[in-house]
Write an enzyme that holds these catalytic residues in place. Structure first.
Site, PDB file in Angstrom:
ATOM      1  CG  ASP A 223      -1.920   1.052   1.298  1.00  8.38           C
ATOM      2  OD1 ASP A 223      -1.955   1.874   0.365  1.00  8.38           O
ATOM      3  OD2 ASP A 223      -2.673   1.136   2.283  1.00  8.38           O
TER       4      ASP A 223
ATOM      5  CB  THR B  99       4.915  -2.941   5.682  1.00  7.44           C
ATOM      6  OG1 THR B  99       3.886  -2.242   6.391  1.00  7.44           O
ATOM      7  CG2 THR B  99       5.150  -4.281   6.321  1.00  7.44           C
TER       8      THR B  99
HETATM    9  P1  5GP Z   1       1.993  -0.553   3.689  1.00  2.79           P
HETATM   10  O1  5GP Z   1       3.124  -0.546   4.655  1.00  2.79           O
HETATM   11  O2  5GP Z   1       2.384  -0.931   2.294  1.00  2.79           O
HETATM   12  O3  5GP Z   1       1.218   0.741   3.734  1.00  2.79           O
HETATM   13  O4  5GP Z   1       0.956  -1.587   4.211  1.00  2.79           O
HETATM   14  C1  5GP Z   1       1.177  -2.893   4.297  1.00  2.79           C
HETATM   15  C2  5GP Z   1       0.224  -3.550   5.264  1.00  2.79           C
HETATM   16  O5  5GP Z   1      -0.964  -2.764   5.524  1.00  2.79           O
HETATM   17  C3  5GP Z   1      -0.281  -4.810   4.669  1.00  2.79           C
HETATM   18  O6  5GP Z   1       0.571  -5.901   4.962  1.00  2.79           O
HETATM   19  C4  5GP Z   1      -1.665  -4.940   5.295  1.00  2.79           C
HETATM   20  O7  5GP Z   1      -1.570  -5.549   6.554  1.00  2.79           O
HETATM   21  C5  5GP Z   1      -2.149  -3.527   5.479  1.00  2.79           C
HETATM   22  N1  5GP Z   1      -2.979  -3.087   4.345  1.00  2.79           N
HETATM   23  C6  5GP Z   1      -2.708  -2.095   3.473  1.00  2.79           C
HETATM   24  N2  5GP Z   1      -3.667  -1.962   2.548  1.00  2.79           N
HETATM   25  C7  5GP Z   1      -4.579  -2.924   2.819  1.00  2.79           C
HETATM   26  C8  5GP Z   1      -5.830  -3.310   2.189  1.00  2.79           C
HETATM   27  O8  5GP Z   1      -6.283  -2.772   1.180  1.00  2.79           O
HETATM   28  N3  5GP Z   1      -6.508  -4.340   2.767  1.00  2.79           N
HETATM   29  C9  5GP Z   1      -6.045  -4.993   3.874  1.00  2.79           C
HETATM   30  N4  5GP Z   1      -6.793  -5.983   4.347  1.00  2.79           N
HETATM   31  N5  5GP Z   1      -4.874  -4.660   4.492  1.00  2.79           N
HETATM   32  C10 5GP Z   1      -4.144  -3.634   3.968  1.00  2.79           C
END
Ligand code: 5GP
Length: 205
Positions: free
Chosen positions: A114, A118
């Protein structure tokens, strides 16, 4: 409170098929020695990927290691989640992390990229563990060991949106599918899987 974010439900079969389609490229271009699942969303994808990697490479079943990272805090009363300011480590590889990763092609697996915070955190920290482990080797051997240690990323879904963090250079990146800036509802989050699958098939149409 009304849920203003557009949701997109995905079924277990959708995810399985995206992983099946992605694996030949990953096997050809990276051929991992170790899978590192980011929990909890990376667990099921990593396990499925192992099945297809086993079919497509000469390797035995790969080891799957797990790390736990948390970025999102649940918002009370809604199914949406809001962005946390920090990535929190809830589980790591242990004191032998660097030793485990050194000299291997390590594939990090998560369900969704997203903001990329992470993945950025996971890769930076795993690379630090490798650097710490390298200090126990004679200097003359370090460069060769460092270049033998590679990292790549596989996510089932990559959201096409401005990212808040970048991956370290030289990282191969594979995504099962690129999607818009939607909220993806994964099957392992559903309590009624039949209702979820019904909505997922409607979303697909
Ligand atoms: P990032 O660090 O890329 O913003 O987010 C990664 C983590 O956020 C993912 O492993 C997940 O746990 C959560 N996340 C981000 N977007 C989504 C989404 O659209 N749906 C769900 N269920 N989890 C998300």
């Amino acid at each position: 409170m009304a849920d203003s974010v557009q949701h997109w439900r995905v079924s277990y079969n959708d995810i399985h098929n995206l992983i099946r389609k992605s694996t030949p490229t990953i096997a050809a271009q990276f051929n991992p020695d170790l899978l590192i699942a980011i929990g909890g969303g990376g667990f099921f994808p990593a396990r499925v990927m192992r099945t297809f990697l086993r079919e497509q490479t000469t390797k035995k079943a790969l080891q799957i290691q797990a790390i736990g990272l948390s970025l999102y805090e649940p918002v009370e009363g809604t199914s949406e989640e809001t962005l946390g300011s920090e990535v929190i480590r809830t589980q790591w590889l242990g004191p032998e992390s660097g030793k485990l990763l050194l000299g291997k092609r390590n594939l990090i697996v998560d369900e969704v990229d997203d903001t990329r915070k992470t993945l950025h955190y996971a890769l930076s920290e795993l690379k630090k563990d490798v650097e710490a482990e390298l200090l126990s080797y004679p200097e003359a051997e370090r460069d060769a060991l460092r270049s033998a240690t590679q990292f790549a990323v596989f996510v089932v879904h990559n959201k096409l949106k401005p990212k808040l963090a970048e991956l370290p250079s030289g990282i191969l990146y594979f995504a099962g599918e690129e999607v818009g800036d939607l909220w993806l509802d994964y099957p392992w989050e559903a309590t009624d899987i039949e209702a979820h699958d019904l909505l997922a098939s409607q979303d697909r149409k």
